[in-house]
Design a protein around this motif. Structure first.
Motif: not given
Length: 442
Positions: A221-240
């Protein structure tokens, strides 16, 4: 009560009062005061039943976690023992519970080292569980998905310490999940920059070897959240946050085994499928690179290659167990990331002419067709991105060799009518353009 005992109680009360005031503005200093109050309580000949006593006994962080603000620059943050990690988790949870007034975002910003403490604590706890807990259960084997656990820094712990480590790891995962809901970008950046993928992988390894459903649900569940946040927020770098082969293999292997053993009604299997879908979505985002040529930015679409989730799904024969549960999960509650994963599997299967040993059998494809058309009809123009995902799935479904061979003329006509209605819509929408493109292939 003796005079010495009364003096200790008064001093404890003063320390706790100061700690409560500092918790909102200087949590590290507050943690040190809580530790001092807890030390006074442990030296007391009788236990107190007051509320302050309860707060002190709960918050007993390790010295490395609760150091005073005048800490030397460059000193490594976080606990160095499993006992210290458990104490650090307890302390952080209590401090976060006292942040309603200033807000969680303000707390995170004023306590910059918090995520370093979380990362160090989680790594210690996950490794301890993986090393000390391995082989305790007589549950399912994870031969292909789980490698042999490495020894922890301090060797195997006793039963009591093992139980405490597991409970602290679960508590920490719940705290991180709550942070991701409250301050998603801050939490995602803090966790990813402090090694969350490593300790989540250790946690999944241990949980799968022990068939620990609560921990499997928490980690996925936590990994899903983190992946979702990184996917939907363009301000976060792809390498994060990068989904590498080790993590993808673990998710594919454990999800496949849970689906084979528990079927479509297993909540852990459903959680792992959602996690796989979220990881696939992140792989798609990270595979789109931006390059500059002659002063012009060009989008390089690399989605068909280098997607760790898709690669692992097609490498692992047992992953074929995921096909039907994916469709059933989608039929119960349509999720865009799951739909996107199914569409990508169909696309790669079509390229390889995957008919002999498909992920999805004809009955699965029939159900998927009904789901896709139902959802396209129910989605409004305001949901343009979701409609594009559905149209992409419809296109890949109609290109599937098995579907082409078994679908009726009336089914194709139904698809044509729906696509025509969308193509006649607002020309500025991506879904309109996609429907027009699919129609041209009829």
């Amino acid at each position: 009560m003796s005079e010495d005992e009364a003096a200790r109680q008064r001093k404890r009360a003063v320390l706790l009062a100061k700690a409560d005031k500092l918790a909102k503005t200087s949590p590290r200093a507050a943690a040190e005061l809580y530790r001092q109050a807890a030390a006074l309580e442990s030296s007391s000949s009788s236990s107190s039943s007051s509320t302050c006593s309860t707060a002190a006994s709960v918050a007993s962080p390790s010295d490395s976690c609760a150091a005073a603000p005048a800490e030397p620059e460059g000193e490594e943050e976080g606990p160095t023992t499993t006992a210290g990690a458990c104490d650090a988790v307890t302390s952080l949870c209590q401090l976060l519970a006292q942040t309603q007034a200033c807000g969680v975002e303000g707390f995170c910003q004023s306590h910059a080292d918090m995520f370093a403490v979380i990362g160090a604590s989680a790594s210690l706890l996950a490794r301890a569980c993986r090393s000390c807990g391995g082989g305790r259960s007589s549950g399912g084997d994870v031969e292909d998905a789980v490698e042999e656990a490495p020894p922890s820094a301090g060797g195997c712990c006793g039963e009591e310490e093992f139980v405490r480590c597991r409970e602290s790891l679960l508590l920490l995962i719940k705290m991180c999940s709550a942070l991701c809901e409250t301050v998603p970008v801050i939490a995602c950046m803090g966790l990813c920059r402090n090694g969350c993928v490593g300790w989540l992988l250790d946690g999944l390894t241990f949980a799968s070897s022990e068939s620990d459903e609560e921990l499997l649900l928490g980690c996925s569940g936590l990994l899903s959240q983190l992946c979702g946040i990184c996917t939907t927020n363009s301000s976060l770098p792809a390498s994060l946050l990068a989904v590498d082969t080790d993590l993808a293999l673990m998710l594919c292997g454990v999800a496949s085994m849970r689906c084979a053993d528990g079927g479509v009604d297993d909540p852990v299997a459903s959680s792992l499928i959602v996690c796989l879908a979220a990881a696939h979505g992140l792989c798609e985002k990270n595979a789109t690179a931006t390059s500059t040529s002659n002063g012009t930015e060009e989008e390089l679409d690399l989605v068909g290659s280098g997607n760790a989730v898709l690669d692992c799904l097609f490498m692992n024969e047992q992953a074929r167990e995921l096909g039907n549960p994916m469709i059933c999960l989608l039929n119960r509650a349509v999720d865009q990331s799951v739909m996107s994963l199914i569409s990508a599997i169909l696309e790669r299967s079509n390229i390889g002419g995957d008919v002999g040993n498909p992920f999805f059998y004809q009955n699965d494809l029939d159900v998927l067709y009904d789901i896709v058309l139902r959802e396209i009809e129910n989605r409004t123009e305001d949901e343009d991105d979701f409609r594009c995902t559905l149209l992409e799935a419809l296109s890949n479904l109609m290109d599937n060799p098995s579907w082409k061979q078994n679908s009726s003329t009336s089914t194709r006509e139904r698809s044509r009518d729906l696509l025509t209605a969308i193509a006649d819509g607002n020309p500025e929408l991506k879904a309109t353009l996609r429907a027009t493109t699919i129609l041209s292939t009829f």
